[in-house]
Design a protein around this motif. Structure first.
Motif, PDB file in Angstrom:
ATOM      1  N   PHE A  59      38.399  45.930  53.239  1.00  0.00           N
ATOM      2  CA  PHE A  59      37.921  45.823  51.833  1.00  0.00           C
ATOM      3  C   PHE A  59      37.507  44.353  51.741  1.00  0.00           C
ATOM      4  CE2 PHE A  59      38.126  44.441  47.329  1.00  0.00           C
ATOM      5  CZ  PHE A  59      37.376  45.385  46.812  1.00  0.00           C
ATOM      6  N   HIS A  75      31.879  39.083  37.271  1.00  0.00           N
ATOM      7  CA  HIS A  75      33.346  38.918  37.588  1.00  0.00           C
ATOM      8  C   HIS A  75      33.642  38.844  38.976  1.00  0.00           C
ATOM      9  CE1 HIS A  75      32.775  41.724  33.992  1.00  0.00           C
ATOM     10  NE2 HIS A  75      33.609  40.838  33.237  1.00  0.00           N
ATOM     11  N   ALA A 131      31.560  47.520  41.837  1.00  0.00           N
ATOM     12  CA  ALA A 131      32.946  46.580  42.079  1.00  0.00           C
ATOM     13  C   ALA A 131      32.927  45.480  41.018  1.00  0.00           C
ATOM     14  CB  ALA A 131      32.774  45.665  43.433  1.00  0.00           C
ATOM     15  N   ASP A 132      32.000  45.106  40.051  1.00  0.00           N
ATOM     16  CA  ASP A 132      31.884  44.157  39.305  1.00  0.00           C
ATOM     17  C   ASP A 132      32.487  45.101  37.949  1.00  0.00           C
ATOM     18  OD1 ASP A 132      30.864  41.382  38.105  1.00  0.00           O
ATOM     19  OD2 ASP A 132      30.062  42.757  36.921  1.00  0.00           O
ATOM     20  N   TYR A 167      36.833  45.644  38.683  1.00  0.00           N
ATOM     21  CA  TYR A 167      37.298  44.627  38.616  1.00  0.00           C
ATOM     22  C   TYR A 167      37.270  43.721  37.273  1.00  0.00           C
ATOM     23  CZ  TYR A 167      39.059  39.847  39.841  1.00  0.00           C
ATOM     24  OH  TYR A 167      39.684  38.624  39.814  1.00  0.00           O
ATOM     25  N   GLY A 168      36.240  43.891  36.751  1.00  0.00           N
ATOM     26  CA  GLY A 168      36.198  43.271  34.967  1.00  0.00           C
ATOM     27  C   GLY A 168      36.819  44.099  34.241  1.00  0.00           C
ATOM     28  N   ARG A 211      46.126  41.294  41.279  1.00  0.00           N
ATOM     29  CA  ARG A 211      46.463  42.693  41.172  1.00  0.00           C
ATOM     30  C   ARG A 211      45.041  43.441  40.957  1.00  0.00           C
ATOM     31  NH1 ARG A 211      51.152  42.821  43.141  1.00  0.00           N
ATOM     32  NH2 ARG A 211      52.784  43.651  41.812  1.00  0.00           N
ATOM     33  N   THR A 265      42.122  42.978  41.973  1.00  0.00           N
ATOM     34  CA  THR A 265      41.772  43.334  43.546  1.00  0.00           C
ATOM     35  C   THR A 265      42.407  44.155  44.202  1.00  0.00           C
ATOM     36  OG1 THR A 265      40.866  40.911  43.542  1.00  0.00           O
ATOM     37  CG2 THR A 265      40.816  42.204  45.620  1.00  0.00           C
ATOM     38  N   HIS A 266      43.742  44.203  44.471  1.00  0.00           N
ATOM     39  CA  HIS A 266      44.266  45.311  45.285  1.00  0.00           C
ATOM     40  C   HIS A 266      44.312  46.579  44.501  1.00  0.00           C
ATOM     41  CE1 HIS A 266      47.508  41.880  46.599  1.00  0.00           C
ATOM     42  NE2 HIS A 266      46.078  41.939  47.005  1.00  0.00           N
ATOM     43  N   ILE A 267      44.282  46.753  43.224  1.00  0.00           N
ATOM     44  CA  ILE A 267      44.010  48.154  42.625  1.00  0.00           C
ATOM     45  C   ILE A 267      42.687  48.750  42.958  1.00  0.00           C
ATOM     46  CG2 ILE A 267      43.878  49.347  40.617  1.00  0.00           C
ATOM     47  CD1 ILE A 267      46.153  47.363  39.432  1.00  0.00           C
ATOM     48  N   GLY A 268      41.689  47.830  42.817  1.00  0.00           N
ATOM     49  CA  GLY A 268      40.340  48.293  43.090  1.00  0.00           C
ATOM     50  C   GLY A 268      40.031  48.724  44.740  1.00  0.00           C
ATOM     51  N   ALA A 269      40.732  47.887  45.513  1.00  0.00           N
ATOM     52  CA  ALA A 269      40.767  48.169  46.767  1.00  0.00           C
ATOM     53  C   ALA A 269      41.555  49.401  47.190  1.00  0.00           C
ATOM     54  CB  ALA A 269      41.193  47.037  47.600  1.00  0.00           C
ATOM     55  N   ALA A 270      42.652  49.481  46.597  1.00  0.00           N
ATOM     56  CA  ALA A 270      43.591  50.560  46.920  1.00  0.00           C
ATOM     57  C   ALA A 270      42.731  52.046  46.436  1.00  0.00           C
ATOM     58  CB  ALA A 270      45.142  50.691  46.030  1.00  0.00           C
ATOM     59  N   ARG A 307      39.633  52.333  46.225  1.00  0.00           N
ATOM     60  CA  ARG A 307      38.711  52.676  47.125  1.00  0.00           C
ATOM     61  C   ARG A 307      39.090  53.183  48.355  1.00  0.00           C
ATOM     62  NH1 ARG A 307      34.383  50.238  51.063  1.00  0.00           N
ATOM     63  NH2 ARG A 307      36.135  49.585  52.010  1.00  0.00           N
ATOM     64  N   TYR A 308      40.107  52.798  48.978  1.00  0.00           N
ATOM     65  CA  TYR A 308      40.686  53.380  50.174  1.00  0.00           C
ATOM     66  C   TYR A 308      41.102  54.776  49.943  1.00  0.00           C
ATOM     67  CZ  TYR A 308      42.132  48.591  51.633  1.00  0.00           C
ATOM     68  OH  TYR A 308      42.480  47.136  51.877  1.00  0.00           O
TER      69      TYR A 308
END
Lengths: 218, 218
Positions: free
Chosen positions: A153, A170, B117-118, B121-122, B133, B135-140, B142-143
DNA sequence: CTCATAAACTAGCGGTGTAAGTTTTCATTC
DNA sequence: GAATGAAAACTTACACCGCTAGTTTATGAG
């Protein structure tokens, strides 16, 4: 050169070298000629040991899958076993990220992948999950692990501050994600896995345990 | 043929046709010559509109990403917004599964992917999640979504009963997974997403809400 | 000893992405 | 309106790709 006194190639040597090339230069950079050259041989000689390039990739993929540990399903409760498996699975894939897109096609006929699926599904059913649920859980975790290993990521974001500053308010810090790649990717995996397992545990008490207590114990 | 009176090609027409070919025959079957032929043109003519084949694929990938709806982050609470987004994201990808492996490389410089992504995250930061956090949630997520769209779990199993019967005792029914592909894949996604969000909600009350209540309200 | 098989080779087919250079038309500037 | 430069098609060509076919010789089984 005719047939040599001792074979120059073996399946194992081919697979080993292919994996090394894939790790070093990516899946796209693996050609039969380059692989053969790395083995000191001409391209078509590989076809004495494998029928197609895909068969080579299958073998490479299966050695990677073979490193996944599913022993937890035999010794621990299903939740701990799932956690151990997911981390081991992730470690195996992130050790060879370039092969993941190929591997993501599913187990196919690869023995190690089938053995893994068998262990996971069997463990969940043994723990009391209904078969359909066990399938879904195994699939969901595979989705998560494969997605996490498929591409970083963090490395997905270009290191160019101006790109973000202009239009994505952001994401002003996004260009620094790559610096912290490992902690970002692993942190996201840890958070997501914990959340997933937390949710599954709640579902378990809600459905499996209540259903079992309503029935005569077997 | 010299320069024609009206251009035969436009970037849009190229992208459209490329996506249609990818949908029909797979990513591997898209070559510049085949694409050009479908457009009634010779191969190298494409290079008057795109610098490389990858640039074409970038444009294709971005139109797919453009179909993802992130409007929930502006109007709903973070949990409902995440759920809506995840489903919309999945629908967009599963409508064009063959492009997913390419898309999984990350947003790069593609505008639709960056805008997505913006927004995500925003939205999470605005809801009170600490930046790391978020960032991690968005990544998770997406995974999970990318993994689920990358390849069908169900279709990953060969339709050959004898393969499983021999060595994989728990997979005796695996050859029937492909028949129920959609319900298996969607069921697994639904289960996993619910579990993930359930876990995140618990984490939210545990960290964000308690921290905020310990501070003077802003 | 015979001989099919195995394992290397060379040559070559049709395909790939794309660079280079050509031709003509379009759009702009004097 | 003529001149000019960019644009958009073309043809040709290069190096590479997966793979097939056919050749040569050593090996191992009968």
């Amino acid at each position: 050169m005719p047939r040599p006194r001792r074979p120059l190639l073996t399946r194992d040597r081919i697979v080993e070298t292919a994996l090394a090339l894939i790790d070093a230069d990516g899946l796209g950079a693996l050609s039969t000629r380059r692989l053969a050259a790395a083995l000191g041989v001409q391209g078509p000689s590989l076809y004495n040991h494998f029928a197609t390039k895909d068969e080579i990739l299958d073998a490479v993929a299966d050695t990677v899958t073979g490193a996944v540990d599913t022993s937890g399903f035999a010794s621990r409760d299903w939740l701990a076993a799932l956690r151990d498996w997911a981390w081991s699975y992730r470690r195996a894939l992130t050790s060879h990220p370039n092969i993941v897109p190929y591997l993501a096609q599913g187990p196919g006929r690869r023995p190690a992948a089938l053995a893994m699926a068998d262990a996971v599904y069997g463990g969940l059913v043994r723990a009391g999950w209904p078969p359909a649920r066990a399938t879904h859980i195994g699939a969901a975790l595979r989705y998560f692990v494969a997605g996490s290993a498929l591409g970083s990521f963090a490395r997905g974001f270009v290191e160019d501050p101006e790109l973000y500053a202009a239009h994505y308010p952001h994401l002003r810090q996004a260009h620094r994600l790559a610096e912290h790649q490992q902690s970002v990717d692993e942190g996201a995996f840890a958070l997501g896995l914990d959340a997933l397992l937390h949710g599954l545990a709640a579902e378990y008490t809600r459905t499996v345990e209540t259903v079992e207590s309503a029935r005569p114990t077997g």
